[in-house]
Design a protein around this motif. Structure first.
Motif, PDB file in Angstrom:
ATOM      1  N   UNK A   1       0.804  -1.091  -0.067  1.00  0.00           N
ATOM      2  CA  UNK A   1       0.071  -0.143  -0.009  1.00  0.00           C
ATOM      3  C   UNK A   1       0.893   1.477  -0.046  1.00  0.00           C
ATOM      4  N   UNK A   2       2.084   1.163   0.533  1.00  0.00           N
ATOM      5  CA  UNK A   2       2.981   2.166   0.456  1.00  0.00           C
ATOM      6  C   UNK A   2       3.389   2.677  -0.815  1.00  0.00           C
ATOM      7  N   UNK A   3       3.321   1.582  -1.794  1.00  0.00           N
ATOM      8  CA  UNK A   3       3.835   2.055  -3.241  1.00  0.00           C
ATOM      9  C   UNK A   3       2.692   2.607  -3.936  1.00  0.00           C
ATOM     10  N   UNK A   4       1.406   2.259  -3.949  1.00  0.00           N
ATOM     11  CA  UNK A   4       0.404   2.485  -4.825  1.00  0.00           C
ATOM     12  C   UNK A   4      -0.987   2.176  -4.241  1.00  0.00           C
ATOM     13  N   UNK A   5      -2.173   2.499  -4.935  1.00  0.00           N
ATOM     14  CA  UNK A   5      -3.384   2.141  -4.156  1.00  0.00           C
ATOM     15  C   UNK A   5      -4.347   0.954  -4.928  1.00  0.00           C
ATOM     16  N   UNK A   6      -3.771   0.277  -5.876  1.00  0.00           N
ATOM     17  CA  UNK A   6      -4.250  -0.714  -6.411  1.00  0.00           C
ATOM     18  C   UNK A   6      -3.261  -1.741  -6.916  1.00  0.00           C
ATOM     19  N   UNK A   7      -3.693  -3.177  -6.860  1.00  0.00           N
ATOM     20  CA  UNK A   7      -2.974  -4.074  -7.408  1.00  0.00           C
ATOM     21  C   UNK A   7      -3.303  -4.304  -8.803  1.00  0.00           C
ATOM     22  N   UNK A   8      -2.251  -4.682  -9.580  1.00  0.00           N
ATOM     23  CA  UNK A   8      -2.291  -5.335 -10.857  1.00  0.00           C
ATOM     24  C   UNK A   8      -1.955  -6.786 -10.794  1.00  0.00           C
ATOM     25  N   UNK A   9      -2.386  -7.502 -11.621  1.00  0.00           N
ATOM     26  CA  UNK A   9      -2.237  -8.860 -11.872  1.00  0.00           C
ATOM     27  C   UNK A   9      -2.396  -9.461 -13.243  1.00  0.00           C
ATOM     28  N   UNK A  10      -1.295 -10.325 -13.490  1.00  0.00           N
ATOM     29  CA  UNK A  10      -1.164 -10.906 -15.125  1.00  0.00           C
ATOM     30  C   UNK A  10      -0.918 -12.048 -15.191  1.00  0.00           C
ATOM     31  N   UNK A  11      -0.908 -12.805 -16.109  1.00  0.00           N
ATOM     32  CA  UNK A  11      -0.431 -14.265 -16.332  1.00  0.00           C
ATOM     33  C   UNK A  11       0.020 -14.156 -17.744  1.00  0.00           C
ATOM     34  N   UNK A  12       0.916 -14.947 -18.195  1.00  0.00           N
ATOM     35  CA  UNK A  12       1.291 -15.269 -19.460  1.00  0.00           C
ATOM     36  C   UNK A  12       1.948 -16.438 -19.852  1.00  0.00           C
ATOM     37  N   UNK A  13       1.862 -17.268 -21.220  1.00  0.00           N
ATOM     38  CA  UNK A  13       2.346 -18.556 -21.248  1.00  0.00           C
ATOM     39  C   UNK A  13       3.573 -18.281 -22.593  1.00  0.00           C
ATOM     40  N   UNK A  14       4.567 -19.053 -22.632  1.00  0.00           N
ATOM     41  CA  UNK A  14       5.508 -18.588 -23.419  1.00  0.00           C
ATOM     42  C   UNK A  14       6.124 -19.928 -24.110  1.00  0.00           C
ATOM     43  N   UNK A  15       5.949 -20.092 -25.532  1.00  0.00           N
ATOM     44  CA  UNK A  15       6.098 -21.428 -26.349  1.00  0.00           C
ATOM     45  C   UNK A  15       7.271 -21.095 -27.210  1.00  0.00           C
ATOM     46  N   UNK A  16       7.944 -20.185 -27.210  1.00  0.00           N
ATOM     47  CA  UNK A  16       8.830 -19.782 -28.475  1.00  0.00           C
ATOM     48  C   UNK A  16       9.569 -20.864 -29.099  1.00  0.00           C
ATOM     49  N   UNK A  17       9.847 -20.907 -30.401  1.00  0.00           N
ATOM     50  CA  UNK A  17      10.707 -21.737 -31.032  1.00  0.00           C
ATOM     51  C   UNK A  17      11.620 -21.115 -32.123  1.00  0.00           C
TER      52      UNK A  17
ATOM     53  N   UNK B   1       3.753  -3.339 -16.189  1.00  0.00           N
ATOM     54  CA  UNK B   1       4.050  -1.815 -16.306  1.00  0.00           C
ATOM     55  C   UNK B   1       3.062  -1.382 -17.164  1.00  0.00           C
ATOM     56  N   UNK B   2       2.357  -2.013 -18.173  1.00  0.00           N
ATOM     57  CA  UNK B   2       1.758  -1.252 -18.996  1.00  0.00           C
ATOM     58  C   UNK B   2       0.261  -0.889 -18.467  1.00  0.00           C
ATOM     59  N   UNK B   3      -0.015  -0.997 -17.262  1.00  0.00           N
ATOM     60  CA  UNK B   3      -0.961  -0.608 -16.374  1.00  0.00           C
ATOM     61  C   UNK B   3      -0.497   0.584 -15.421  1.00  0.00           C
ATOM     62  N   UNK B   4       0.557   0.879 -15.583  1.00  0.00           N
ATOM     63  CA  UNK B   4       0.971   2.033 -14.607  1.00  0.00           C
ATOM     64  C   UNK B   4       1.508   1.265 -13.119  1.00  0.00           C
ATOM     65  N   UNK B   5       2.023   0.192 -13.294  1.00  0.00           N
ATOM     66  CA  UNK B   5       2.283  -0.488 -12.112  1.00  0.00           C
ATOM     67  C   UNK B   5       3.741  -0.861 -11.846  1.00  0.00           C
ATOM     68  N   UNK B   6       4.187  -0.777 -10.560  1.00  0.00           N
ATOM     69  CA  UNK B   6       5.367  -1.302 -10.348  1.00  0.00           C
ATOM     70  C   UNK B   6       5.412  -2.614 -10.044  1.00  0.00           C
ATOM     71  N   UNK B   7       6.106  -3.708 -10.884  1.00  0.00           N
ATOM     72  CA  UNK B   7       6.069  -5.096 -10.574  1.00  0.00           C
ATOM     73  C   UNK B   7       6.750  -5.459  -9.234  1.00  0.00           C
ATOM     74  N   UNK B   8       6.139  -6.338  -8.485  1.00  0.00           N
ATOM     75  CA  UNK B   8       6.637  -6.837  -7.302  1.00  0.00           C
ATOM     76  C   UNK B   8       7.164  -8.075  -7.271  1.00  0.00           C
ATOM     77  N   UNK B   9       6.614  -8.949  -7.693  1.00  0.00           N
ATOM     78  CA  UNK B   9       6.825 -10.398  -7.663  1.00  0.00           C
ATOM     79  C   UNK B   9       6.332 -11.316  -9.035  1.00  0.00           C
TER      80      UNK B   9
END
Length: 350
Positions: A58-74, A96-104
């Motif tokens: 909460x000291x960093x911002x006022x909302x949480x951002x959450x995302x997931x992605x899969x990677x299958x590169x060849x 980051x594209x939501x204006x968020x600082x990534x935490x983990x």
């Protein structure tokens, strides 16, 4: 990736077997010998989850951002990166594209039976190095092993959480007529690097993928242009896909200037030979920003002052006419529609 008690590391075989996904000692050896060794320096017991201090978030911002992605590169390894670099950077950038600082981050791997263990070590080491350099730890995860043929070598899924800075209101549907469209650098490098690495066309090129975590760049952009309307990383489908999504969601038109598009000559050559369009090539270190006109100059200066934005350009503007359409002003003085592709020019690139 959740053993409860550590033990002395045992020697691993040369390749992954189905036993390494069975939940027993073989699986524990693989996880500890590959992933834990790369991702953590702590001797603390490993749990089935990672916990966070809510007050610190909460000291960093006022909302949480959450995302997931899969990677299958060849292929798994390519000039400028690998599937591990891609997974870490891609998920950080989505946050980051939501204006968020990534935490983990979390990391889940689906491994094909028979994959050399050394490949897993290389991927894990690459992920760890990229995450540490970005200041975003990998804190939890999972590993599954499937039979030969059930997947193509290695699939990686990463999930990220971040904290949105107070006052940031960024979205794909927020563009307004008069806004300026910016990109932070040369387009299409990742797609060209993957094509080159596949070797099917015997192309000789020094193009490297642009894989990079963009949260630092986004931070300086938002400091300079707090009214930024929209941010997107131009991955699959490239800049063309991002701008078509934006035009439709915002109910506006987008006008691009072909002469202003930053594309390196080698990528232009690739596209001319193969009949591709750089606007549709994937990027893994490039963003599209839409900013109010009164903040465009400051935004561009901030981007260019950052190592990942030195080649930043204003490439177009948001207009009222032809809502839902992206139109290119060509170098010859004409116009053409930049439409959304039905499929993808190059599959298995991220």
């Amino acid at each position: 990736m959740n053993p409860h008690v550590r033990h002395l590391r045992r020697t691993l075989p040369a390749t992954v077997t189905l036993a390494h996904g069975g939940g027993g000692s073989a699986m524990r050896d693989l996880i500890e010998g590959v992933f834990i060794a790369a991702f953590t320096d702590s001797d603390a017991p490993l749990e089935d989850q990672a916990c966070f201090d809510l007050a610190a978030l909460a000291a960093v911002g006022d909302r949480l951002a959450f995302t997931t992605d899969s990677f299958v590169v060849d292929p798994l390894f390519f000039p400028g990166g690998d599937i591990g670099t891609l997974a870490v950077c891609g998920t950080i950038n989505d946050i980051a594209m939501g204006g968020a600082h990534p935490v983990a981050l979390s990391c889940a791997m689906i491994v094909e039976e028979g994959l050399p263990v050394e490949i897993l070590r290389r991927v894990a080491a690459s992920m760890a190095e990229t995450a540490r350099a970005a200041g975003v730890p990998i804190v939890t995860g999972d590993t599954k092993v499937v039979a030969r043929g059930a997947c193509d070598k290695l699939f990686v899924t990463t999930t990220g959480i971040g904290v949105v800075r107070a006052g940031a209101h960024i979205g794909i549907g927020r563009a307004r007529p008069g806004d300026i469209v910016l990109v932070n650098g040369l387009l299409g490098d990742h797609g060209a690097a993957i094509l080159s690495a596949r070797g099917d066309l015997a192309l000789d090129s020094a193009i490297e993928s642009d894989c990079a975590p963009l949260h630092g760049l986004v931070g300086v952009l938002l400091d300079a242009a707090p009214g930024t309307r929209s941010l997107r990383d131009a991955t699959r489908g490239g800049v063309a896909a991002v701008l078509n999504e934006l035009a439709e969601a915002s109910g506006v038109g987008v006008r691009l200037r072909e002469l202003d598009l930053p594309v390196r000559p080698e990528v232009v050559g690739f596209c001319e030979i193969l009949g591709l369009d750089p606007l549709y090539l994937a990027n893994e270190g490039k963003l599209v920003a839409v900013v109010p006109p009164e903040e465009a100059e400051a935004a561009l200066a901030a981007l260019r002052a950052h190592p990942l934005g030195r080649e930043a350009r204003a490439i177009g503007r948001i207009v009222e006419t032809r809502p839902g359409r992206v139109v290119m002003e060509t170098r010859f003085g004409g116009e053409r529609i930049v439409d959304m592709l039905v499929g993808d020019q190059l599959p298995r690139i991220c």
